[in-house]
Design an enzyme around this catalytic site. Structure first.
Site, PDB file in Angstrom:
ATOM      1  N   TYR A   1       0.333  -1.381   9.989  1.00 17.99           N
ATOM      2  CA  TYR A   1      -0.070  -1.882   8.906  1.00 17.99           C
ATOM      3  C   TYR A   1       0.995  -1.687   7.890  1.00 17.99           C
ATOM      4  O   TYR A   1       1.636  -2.646   7.083  1.00 17.99           O
ATOM      5  CB  TYR A   1      -1.406  -1.136   8.223  1.00 17.99           C
ATOM      6  CG  TYR A   1      -1.819  -1.562   7.151  1.00 17.99           C
ATOM      7  CD1 TYR A   1      -1.791  -0.599   5.792  1.00 17.99           C
ATOM      8  CD2 TYR A   1      -2.452  -2.742   7.004  1.00 17.99           C
ATOM      9  CE1 TYR A   1      -2.387  -0.786   4.799  1.00 17.99           C
ATOM     10  CE2 TYR A   1      -3.189  -3.134   5.593  1.00 17.99           C
ATOM     11  CZ  TYR A   1      -3.142  -2.030   4.410  1.00 17.99           C
ATOM     12  OH  TYR A   1      -3.495  -2.080   3.233  1.00 17.99           O
TER      13      TYR A   1
ATOM     14  N   SER B   1       0.924  -1.330  -0.077  1.00 21.29           N
ATOM     15  CA  SER B   1      -0.132   0.127  -0.027  1.00 21.29           C
ATOM     16  C   SER B   1       0.956   1.269  -0.193  1.00 21.29           C
ATOM     17  O   SER B   1       2.206   1.268   0.518  1.00 21.29           O
ATOM     18  CB  SER B   1      -0.820  -0.030   1.410  1.00 21.29           C
ATOM     19  OG  SER B   1      -1.353   1.265   1.564  1.00 21.29           O
ATOM     20  N   SER B   2       0.475   2.281  -0.634  1.00 21.97           N
ATOM     21  CA  SER B   2       1.060   3.721  -0.585  1.00 21.97           C
ATOM     22  C   SER B   2       1.474   4.136   0.917  1.00 21.97           C
ATOM     23  O   SER B   2       2.553   4.852   1.019  1.00 21.97           O
ATOM     24  CB  SER B   2       0.347   4.795  -1.209  1.00 21.97           C
ATOM     25  OG  SER B   2      -0.890   4.705  -0.516  1.00 21.97           O
TER      26      SER B   2
HETATM   27  N1  NDP Z   1      -8.719  -1.075  -0.087  1.00 20.64           N
HETATM   28  C1  NDP Z   1      -7.750  -0.427  -0.464  1.00 20.64           C
HETATM   29  O1  NDP Z   1      -7.664   1.011  -0.562  1.00 20.64           O
HETATM   30  C2  NDP Z   1      -6.447  -0.812  -0.670  1.00 20.64           C
HETATM   31  C3  NDP Z   1      -6.220  -2.391  -0.388  1.00 20.64           C
HETATM   32  N2  NDP Z   1      -4.918  -2.844  -0.628  1.00 20.64           N
HETATM   33  C4  NDP Z   1      -4.383  -3.927  -0.460  1.00 20.64           C
HETATM   34  O2  NDP Z   1      -5.129  -5.105  -1.089  1.00 20.64           O
HETATM   35  C5  NDP Z   1      -5.271  -6.148  -0.476  1.00 20.64           C
HETATM   36  C6  NDP Z   1      -6.998  -6.455  -0.436  1.00 20.64           C
HETATM   37  O3  NDP Z   1      -7.538  -5.443   0.133  1.00 20.64           O
HETATM   38  P1  NDP Z   1      -9.174  -5.173   0.035  1.00 20.64           P
HETATM   39  O4  NDP Z   1      -9.780  -6.120  -1.214  1.00 20.64           O
HETATM   40  O5  NDP Z   1      -9.484  -3.863   0.077  1.00 20.64           O
HETATM   41  O6  NDP Z   1      -9.693  -5.786   1.509  1.00 20.64           O
HETATM   42  P2  NDP Z   1     -11.002  -6.733   1.653  1.00 20.64           P
HETATM   43  O7  NDP Z   1     -11.009  -6.575   3.265  1.00 20.64           O
HETATM   44  O8  NDP Z   1     -11.941  -6.370   0.903  1.00 20.64           O
HETATM   45  O9  NDP Z   1     -10.623  -8.094   1.434  1.00 20.64           O
HETATM   46  C7  NDP Z   1      -9.597  -8.789   2.210  1.00 20.64           C
HETATM   47  C8  NDP Z   1      -9.539 -10.290   2.108  1.00 20.64           C
HETATM   48  O10 NDP Z   1      -8.572 -11.001   2.884  1.00 20.64           O
HETATM   49  C9  NDP Z   1      -9.458 -12.132   3.250  1.00 20.64           C
HETATM   50  N3  NDP Z   1      -8.880 -12.419   4.687  1.00 20.64           N
HETATM   51  C10 NDP Z   1      -8.542 -11.445   5.718  1.00 20.64           C
HETATM   52  N4  NDP Z   1      -8.097 -11.902   6.855  1.00 20.64           N
HETATM   53  C11 NDP Z   1      -8.061 -13.438   6.543  1.00 20.64           C
HETATM   54  C12 NDP Z   1      -7.551 -14.817   7.127  1.00 20.64           C
HETATM   55  N5  NDP Z   1      -7.105 -14.595   8.493  1.00 20.64           N
HETATM   56  N6  NDP Z   1      -7.513 -15.735   6.486  1.00 20.64           N
HETATM   57  C13 NDP Z   1      -8.080 -15.842   5.339  1.00 20.64           C
HETATM   58  N7  NDP Z   1      -8.340 -14.789   4.347  1.00 20.64           N
HETATM   59  C14 NDP Z   1      -8.390 -13.665   5.203  1.00 20.64           C
HETATM   60  C15 NDP Z   1     -10.851 -11.937   3.607  1.00 20.64           C
HETATM   61  O11 NDP Z   1     -11.502 -13.108   3.217  1.00 20.64           O
HETATM   62  P3  NDP Z   1     -13.063 -13.464   3.742  1.00 20.64           P
HETATM   63  O12 NDP Z   1     -13.848 -12.301   2.846  1.00 20.64           O
HETATM   64  O13 NDP Z   1     -13.166 -14.876   3.125  1.00 20.64           O
HETATM   65  O14 NDP Z   1     -13.207 -13.269   5.148  1.00 20.64           O
HETATM   66  C16 NDP Z   1     -10.820 -10.783   2.359  1.00 20.64           C
HETATM   67  O15 NDP Z   1     -11.314 -11.506   1.290  1.00 20.64           O
HETATM   68  C17 NDP Z   1      -4.716  -6.044   0.847  1.00 20.64           C
HETATM   69  O16 NDP Z   1      -3.462  -6.730   0.766  1.00 20.64           O
HETATM   70  C18 NDP Z   1      -4.628  -4.623   1.037  1.00 20.64           C
HETATM   71  O17 NDP Z   1      -3.470  -4.051   1.796  1.00 20.64           O
HETATM   72  C19 NDP Z   1      -3.723  -1.949  -1.038  1.00 20.64           C
HETATM   73  C20 NDP Z   1      -4.070  -0.567  -0.997  1.00 20.64           C
HETATM   74  C21 NDP Z   1      -5.311   0.250  -0.904  1.00 20.64           C
HETATM   75  C1  F7E Z   2      -5.472   2.930   1.809  1.00 19.13           C
HETATM   76  C2  F7E Z   2      -4.880   3.523   2.892  1.00 19.13           C
HETATM   77  O1  F7E Z   2      -5.930   3.596   3.756  1.00 19.13           O
HETATM   78  C3  F7E Z   2      -5.793   4.116   5.149  1.00 19.13           C
HETATM   79  O2  F7E Z   2      -5.240   5.342   5.022  1.00 19.13           O
HETATM   80  P1  F7E Z   2      -6.211   6.767   4.680  1.00 19.13           P
HETATM   81  O3  F7E Z   2      -6.089   6.860   3.229  1.00 19.13           O
HETATM   82  O4  F7E Z   2      -5.530   7.980   5.604  1.00 19.13           O
HETATM   83  O5  F7E Z   2      -7.510   6.169   5.120  1.00 19.13           O
HETATM   84  P2  F7E Z   2      -8.994   6.650   4.886  1.00 19.13           P
HETATM   85  O6  F7E Z   2      -9.604   6.294   3.710  1.00 19.13           O
HETATM   86  O7  F7E Z   2      -9.824   6.115   6.050  1.00 19.13           O
HETATM   87  O8  F7E Z   2      -8.918   8.353   5.016  1.00 19.13           O
HETATM   88  C4  F7E Z   2      -8.519   9.137   4.407  1.00 19.13           C
HETATM   89  C5  F7E Z   2      -8.922  10.508   4.892  1.00 19.13           C
HETATM   90  O9  F7E Z   2     -10.405  10.554   4.789  1.00 19.13           O
HETATM   91  C6  F7E Z   2     -10.797  11.384   5.704  1.00 19.13           C
HETATM   92  N1  F7E Z   2     -12.412  11.054   6.133  1.00 19.13           N
HETATM   93  C7  F7E Z   2     -13.347  11.918   6.046  1.00 19.13           C
HETATM   94  N2  F7E Z   2     -14.498  11.284   6.361  1.00 19.13           N
HETATM   95  C8  F7E Z   2     -14.074  10.213   6.715  1.00 19.13           C
HETATM   96  C9  F7E Z   2     -15.049   8.861   6.846  1.00 19.13           C
HETATM   97  O10 F7E Z   2     -16.134   8.986   7.085  1.00 19.13           O
HETATM   98  N3  F7E Z   2     -14.512   7.768   6.666  1.00 19.13           N
HETATM   99  C10 F7E Z   2     -13.014   7.591   6.739  1.00 19.13           C
HETATM  100  N4  F7E Z   2     -12.407   6.400   6.431  1.00 19.13           N
HETATM  101  N5  F7E Z   2     -12.185   8.400   6.389  1.00 19.13           N
HETATM  102  C11 F7E Z   2     -12.729   9.809   6.408  1.00 19.13           C
HETATM  103  C12 F7E Z   2      -9.854  10.771   6.968  1.00 19.13           C
HETATM  104  O11 F7E Z   2      -9.733  11.594   8.125  1.00 19.13           O
HETATM  105  C13 F7E Z   2      -8.594  10.787   6.209  1.00 19.13           C
HETATM  106  O12 F7E Z   2      -8.111  12.136   6.287  1.00 19.13           O
HETATM  107  C14 F7E Z   2      -4.932   3.166   5.713  1.00 19.13           C
HETATM  108  O13 F7E Z   2      -5.493   2.075   5.781  1.00 19.13           O
HETATM  109  C15 F7E Z   2      -3.485   3.216   5.090  1.00 19.13           C
HETATM  110  O14 F7E Z   2      -2.829   2.228   5.709  1.00 19.13           O
HETATM  111  C16 F7E Z   2      -3.880   2.670   3.482  1.00 19.13           C
HETATM  112  O15 F7E Z   2      -3.122   1.902   2.976  1.00 19.13           O
END
Ligand code: NDP
Ligand code: F7E
Length: 314
Positions: A134, A105-106
């Site tokens: 994280y 992740s960034s």
């Molecule tokens: N969302 C974002 O903005 C970003 C995400 N990422 C990365 O992308 C990847 C996926 O993220 P995202 O899809 O958003 O997350 P989600 O929470 O949507 O999905 C995470 C997945 O991981 C599985 N999982 C979690 N814990 C376990 C465990 N103990 N055993 C087996 N499976 C597990 C879950 O399985 P199940 O559904 O079966 O419980 C789920 O399908 C991560 O590596 C995250 O760091 C990177 C940058 C930004």
């Molecule tokens: C993907 C990235 O995501 C996370 O980092 P983040 O980008 O800071 O996370 P965020 O999306 O939750 O917030 C972005 C900004 O948005 C503002 N904000 C306003 N209102 C709401 C609100 O209602 N919910 C949330 N969640 N944020 C809010 C909040 O206060 C912040 O300023 C980490 O997982 C990091 O590890 C990572 O990888």
């Protein structure tokens, strides 16, 4: 080719599954839910990989959440993510699997690194406190894939996506990221007579967003090509303030009420705009613009409102 997508039911994992399903009929895809295979269980992971022997492993499984979840559950975000990635990678090495795509992740970059963030900025400064737990887990994953490239010459690669959004995201208002949270908050407020919407922080931080289908294409690219380096940024190339994002989403949803900012909630990193030219130079480029992506995601949210995912943290 047999590909195991760890976390295949998540937002990212399901997008990667769709990508390969739609683009490569010869590929056999395998996945297990967390109930079928808890990736924190090393022995169970070792048995599964030894029995399935995939050609490629894509790790899209992790403990994931927004700024508050990261800040409030540091142990889970550090420990569970190290367990998951270490179990998958060690089982992959034990079975001589030559191709592994790790997703970081960034947030791995220093809080105040020069913008746009380049891969060489890694470990050049202190991290953002709200998600350093994280980030440390993810940085360790990046270094493990680097160590494997160096020692075994295997094609293990770490992709660093920016903030992602799209279908099958987490819409729980405590644990989700900002974009899905805003979609849900503005929608529910509109349905409630355009009630005021409460958002977190000051609205001044900048964030870059990429649609999850564009990330899935980048993963497909990394699977189909032997990439030269270990670490690649994967971003859209443009960022905007949280306030601008709120105004964009408010317009798409059609909410006409007040926005209230709760500055007792953390802003997090002031900016984490990435330079993705290393991967772009290899031929990948994002295609889904933010406006279009928000519209599509809101439409998906409305069509699936009765079964949206709400990830709870205990
Ligand atoms: N969302 C974002 O903005 C970003 C995400 N990422 C990365 O992308 C990847 C996926 O993220 P995202 O899809 O958003 O997350 P989600 O929470 O949507 O999905 C995470 C997945 O991981 C599985 N999982 C979690 N814990 C376990 C465990 N103990 N055993 C087996 N499976 C597990 C879950 O399985 P199940 O559904 O079966 O419980 C789920 O399908 C991560 O590596 C995250 O760091 C990177 C940058 C930004
Ligand atoms: C993907 C990235 O995501 C996370 O980092 P983040 O980008 O800071 O996370 P965020 O999306 O939750 O917030 C972005 C900004 O948005 C503002 N904000 C306003 N209102 C709401 C609100 O209602 N919910 C949330 N969640 N944020 C809010 C909040 O206060 C912040 O300023 C980490 O997982 C990091 O590890 C990572 O990888």
């Amino acid at each position: 080719m047999k590909i195991y997508i760890a976390g295949h039911r998540g937002m990212v994992g399901s997008a990667i599954w769709r990508h390969f399903e739609n683009s490569d009929q010869e590929t056999e895809l395998i996945g297990k839910s967390s109930k079928e295979l808890d990736l924190r269980n090393q022995a169970a992971v070792a048995d599964f990989i030894a029995s399935e022997k995939p050609d490629v492993i894509i790790d899209a499984a992790a403990r994931v959440g927004g700024i508050l979840a990261n800040n409030d559950y540091p142990y889970q975000f550090l420990m569970e993510n190290m367990q998951i990635q270490n179990n998958l990678i060690s089982a992959s090495i034990a079975n001589n699997i030559q191709k592994f795509v790790f997703l970081g992740s960034s947030c791995i970059y220093p809080k105040l690194a020069p913008q746009p963030l380049k891969e060489e900025h890694l470990l050049t400064g202190s991290l953002e406190p709200t998600n350093e737990w994280y980030a440390i887990a993810k940085i360790s994953g990046v270094k493990v894939t680097e160590s494997i490239r160096k020692q075994f010459g295997y094609d293990y690669v770490s992709l660093m996506p920016t903030n992602l959004y799209g279908p099958f995201d987490n819409f729980d208002l405590q644990t989700s990221h900002v974009l899905p949270a805003m979609i849900r908050k503005f929608h529910e407020a509109k349905e409630n007579g355009h009630a005021p919407v409460g958002l977190w922080g000051s609205g001044s931080p900048m964030r870059e967003f990429l649609h999850v289908d564009d990330l899935a294409k980048a993963v497909g690219f990394a699977v189909r090509n032997r990439l030269e380096h270990n670490l690649y940024n994967v971003g859209s190339g443009s960022d905007l303030s949280i306030k601008e994002l709120a105004e964009n989403i408010q317009k798409v949803v059609g909410h006409q009420g007040e926005i209230q900012w709760d500055t007792t909630k953390p802003d997090g990193t002031p900016r984490k705009w990435m330079d993705s030219s290393l991967l772009r130079a290899m031929g990948w480029a994002p295609e889904i613009g933010l406006e279009e992506g928000i519209r599509d995601t809101y439409q998906w949210f409305q069509q699936n409102i009765n079964q949206i995912k709400e990830v709870k943290l205990t």
